[in-house]
Design a protein around this motif. Sequence first.
Motif, PDB file in Angstrom:
ATOM      1  N   GLY A 162       0.792  -1.219   0.000  1.00  0.00           N
ATOM      2  CA  GLY A 162       0.000   0.000   0.000  1.00  0.00           C
ATOM      3  C   GLY A 162       0.827   1.274   0.000  1.00  0.00           C
ATOM      4  O   GLY A 162       0.290   2.366  -0.223  1.00  0.00           O
ATOM      5  N   ARG A 163       2.135   1.158   0.249  1.00  0.00           N
ATOM      6  CA  ARG A 163       3.013   2.333   0.258  1.00  0.00           C
ATOM      7  C   ARG A 163       4.042   2.290  -0.866  1.00  0.00           C
ATOM      8  O   ARG A 163       4.419   3.335  -1.402  1.00  0.00           O
ATOM      9  CB  ARG A 163       3.751   2.443   1.600  1.00  0.00           C
ATOM     10  N   PHE A 164       4.504   1.094  -1.206  1.00  0.00           N
ATOM     11  CA  PHE A 164       5.535   0.930  -2.230  1.00  0.00           C
ATOM     12  C   PHE A 164       4.913   0.312  -3.490  1.00  0.00           C
ATOM     13  O   PHE A 164       3.982  -0.483  -3.409  1.00  0.00           O
ATOM     14  CB  PHE A 164       6.650   0.002  -1.748  1.00  0.00           C
ATOM     15  N   THR A 165       5.474   0.693  -4.636  1.00  0.00           N
ATOM     16  CA  THR A 165       5.029   0.128  -5.910  1.00  0.00           C
ATOM     17  C   THR A 165       6.244  -0.244  -6.748  1.00  0.00           C
ATOM     18  O   THR A 165       7.112   0.599  -6.990  1.00  0.00           O
ATOM     19  CB  THR A 165       4.168   1.129  -6.694  1.00  0.00           C
ATOM     20  N   ILE A 166       6.282  -1.505  -7.170  1.00  0.00           N
ATOM     21  CA  ILE A 166       7.353  -1.963  -8.040  1.00  0.00           C
ATOM     22  C   ILE A 166       6.832  -1.965  -9.476  1.00  0.00           C
ATOM     23  O   ILE A 166       5.673  -2.305  -9.735  1.00  0.00           O
ATOM     24  CB  ILE A 166       7.858  -3.367  -7.630  1.00  0.00           C
ATOM     25  N   SER A 167       7.698  -1.570 -10.404  1.00  0.00           N
ATOM     26  CA  SER A 167       7.331  -1.578 -11.819  1.00  0.00           C
ATOM     27  C   SER A 167       8.584  -1.844 -12.642  1.00  0.00           C
ATOM     28  O   SER A 167       9.692  -1.801 -12.108  1.00  0.00           O
ATOM     29  CB  SER A 167       6.689  -0.249 -12.224  1.00  0.00           C
ATOM     30  N   ARG A 168       8.385  -2.127 -13.908  1.00  0.00           N
ATOM     31  CA  ARG A 168       9.533  -2.385 -14.762  1.00  0.00           C
ATOM     32  C   ARG A 168       9.272  -1.843 -16.158  1.00  0.00           C
ATOM     33  O   ARG A 168       8.131  -1.830 -16.621  1.00  0.00           O
ATOM     34  CB  ARG A 168       9.872  -3.878 -14.812  1.00  0.00           C
ATOM     35  N   ASP A 169      10.337  -1.410 -16.804  1.00  0.00           N
ATOM     36  CA  ASP A 169      10.295  -0.973 -18.202  1.00  0.00           C
ATOM     37  C   ASP A 169      11.271  -1.874 -18.946  1.00  0.00           C
ATOM     38  O   ASP A 169      12.492  -1.658 -18.903  1.00  0.00           O
ATOM     39  CB  ASP A 169      10.697   0.501 -18.305  1.00  0.00           C
ATOM     40  N   ASN A 170      10.740  -2.891 -19.582  1.00  0.00           N
ATOM     41  CA  ASN A 170      11.603  -3.877 -20.233  1.00  0.00           C
ATOM     42  C   ASN A 170      12.379  -3.286 -21.399  1.00  0.00           C
ATOM     43  O   ASN A 170      13.483  -3.740 -21.710  1.00  0.00           O
ATOM     44  CB  ASN A 170      10.765  -5.065 -20.684  1.00  0.00           C
ATOM     45  N   ALA A 171      11.830  -2.282 -22.046  1.00  0.00           N
ATOM     46  CA  ALA A 171      12.540  -1.646 -23.156  1.00  0.00           C
ATOM     47  C   ALA A 171      13.790  -0.922 -22.672  1.00  0.00           C
ATOM     48  O   ALA A 171      14.778  -0.795 -23.402  1.00  0.00           O
ATOM     49  CB  ALA A 171      11.618  -0.681 -23.880  1.00  0.00           C
ATOM     50  N   LYS A 172      13.735  -0.441 -21.447  1.00  0.00           N
ATOM     51  CA  LYS A 172      14.873   0.280 -20.863  1.00  0.00           C
ATOM     52  C   LYS A 172      15.694  -0.598 -19.925  1.00  0.00           C
ATOM     53  O   LYS A 172      16.657  -0.112 -19.321  1.00  0.00           O
ATOM     54  CB  LYS A 172      14.375   1.511 -20.099  1.00  0.00           C
ATOM     55  N   ASN A 173      15.306  -1.865 -19.796  1.00  0.00           N
ATOM     56  CA  ASN A 173      16.011  -2.773 -18.878  1.00  0.00           C
ATOM     57  C   ASN A 173      16.125  -2.172 -17.483  1.00  0.00           C
ATOM     58  O   ASN A 173      17.190  -2.204 -16.849  1.00  0.00           O
ATOM     59  CB  ASN A 173      17.411  -3.105 -19.411  1.00  0.00           C
ATOM     60  N   THR A 174      15.040  -1.628 -17.000  1.00  0.00           N
ATOM     61  CA  THR A 174      15.050  -0.932 -15.721  1.00  0.00           C
ATOM     62  C   THR A 174      13.849  -1.355 -14.886  1.00  0.00           C
ATOM     63  O   THR A 174      12.744  -1.526 -15.415  1.00  0.00           O
ATOM     64  CB  THR A 174      15.027   0.589 -15.929  1.00  0.00           C
ATOM     65  N   VAL A 175      14.081  -1.516 -13.604  1.00  0.00           N
ATOM     66  CA  VAL A 175      13.009  -1.787 -12.649  1.00  0.00           C
ATOM     67  C   VAL A 175      13.006  -0.662 -11.620  1.00  0.00           C
ATOM     68  O   VAL A 175      14.070  -0.120 -11.294  1.00  0.00           O
ATOM     69  CB  VAL A 175      13.179  -3.174 -11.994  1.00  0.00           C
ATOM     70  N   TYR A 176      11.835  -0.309 -11.159  1.00  0.00           N
ATOM     71  CA  TYR A 176      11.670   0.829 -10.261  1.00  0.00           C
ATOM     72  C   TYR A 176      11.012   0.395  -8.959  1.00  0.00           C
ATOM     73  O   TYR A 176      10.290  -0.597  -8.897  1.00  0.00           O
ATOM     74  CB  TYR A 176      10.796   1.907 -10.919  1.00  0.00           C
ATOM     75  N   LEU A 177      11.244   1.198  -7.933  1.00  0.00           N
ATOM     76  CA  LEU A 177      10.525   1.030  -6.674  1.00  0.00           C
ATOM     77  C   LEU A 177      10.108   2.415  -6.211  1.00  0.00           C
ATOM     78  O   LEU A 177      10.945   3.215  -5.779  1.00  0.00           O
ATOM     79  CB  LEU A 177      11.389   0.352  -5.611  1.00  0.00           C
ATOM     80  N   GLN A 178       8.830   2.706  -6.349  1.00  0.00           N
ATOM     81  CA  GLN A 178       8.278   3.966  -5.853  1.00  0.00           C
ATOM     82  C   GLN A 178       7.910   3.781  -4.398  1.00  0.00           C
ATOM     83  O   GLN A 178       7.109   2.892  -4.072  1.00  0.00           O
ATOM     84  CB  GLN A 178       7.050   4.368  -6.668  1.00  0.00           C
ATOM     85  N   MET A 179       8.484   4.603  -3.549  1.00  0.00           N
ATOM     86  CA  MET A 179       8.272   4.479  -2.113  1.00  0.00           C
ATOM     87  C   MET A 179       7.593   5.741  -1.596  1.00  0.00           C
ATOM     88  O   MET A 179       8.176   6.824  -1.674  1.00  0.00           O
ATOM     89  CB  MET A 179       9.604   4.258  -1.399  1.00  0.00           C
ATOM     90  N   ASN A 180       6.387   5.584  -1.095  1.00  0.00           N
ATOM     91  CA  ASN A 180       5.612   6.706  -0.555  1.00  0.00           C
ATOM     92  C   ASN A 180       5.368   6.500   0.936  1.00  0.00           C
ATOM     93  O   ASN A 180       5.523   5.388   1.454  1.00  0.00           O
ATOM     94  CB  ASN A 180       4.278   6.824  -1.282  1.00  0.00           C
ATOM     95  N   SER A 181       4.980   7.561   1.599  1.00  0.00           N
ATOM     96  CA  SER A 181       4.672   7.508   3.034  1.00  0.00           C
ATOM     97  C   SER A 181       5.787   6.809   3.801  1.00  0.00           C
ATOM     98  O   SER A 181       5.541   5.910   4.609  1.00  0.00           O
ATOM     99  CB  SER A 181       3.337   6.781   3.252  1.00  0.00           C
ATOM    100  N   LEU A 182       6.997   7.222   3.546  1.00  0.00           N
ATOM    101  CA  LEU A 182       8.148   6.559   4.142  1.00  0.00           C
ATOM    102  C   LEU A 182       8.170   6.739   5.651  1.00  0.00           C
ATOM    103  O   LEU A 182       7.751   7.773   6.192  1.00  0.00           O
ATOM    104  CB  LEU A 182       9.438   7.092   3.521  1.00  0.00           C
TER     105      LEU A 182
END
Length: 123
Positions: free
Chosen positions: A66-86
């Motif tokens: 509910g606070r963190f969101t993982i995502s990926r952009d395969n075209a950019k070979n990159t994975v992200y971790l959006q961290m909110n309400s830290l």
Amino acid sequence: QVQLVESGGGLVQAGGSLRLSCAASGRTFSGYAMGWFRQAPGKERDFVAAISWTDASTYYADSVKGRFTISRDNAKNTVYLQMNSLKPEDTAVYYCARGGQGLDLNPYDYDYWGQGTHVTVSS
């Protein structure tokens, strides 16, 4: 060989947000799940989140759901971790890693790791 490089860590106040990135090079992570883990001083490395290759399904540790969101952009070979309400308890070194075919929680199921990026959350 796969090289993973994390970035985006830093110092943030409680309630703030950060977005971590993990850029892959080499044989990349095509066809593999990717995960984020974290390790606080004196503690074991804990699972945070994972994302599949096939349908981008995700799984989160209860502590970040509910606070963190993982995502990926395969075209950019990159994975992200959006961290909110830290929270201060989110303070740790965050690592990205390449997994297998499933959404694994055990760090031993991941074969390539980045060097980590520091996240410090002040109260």
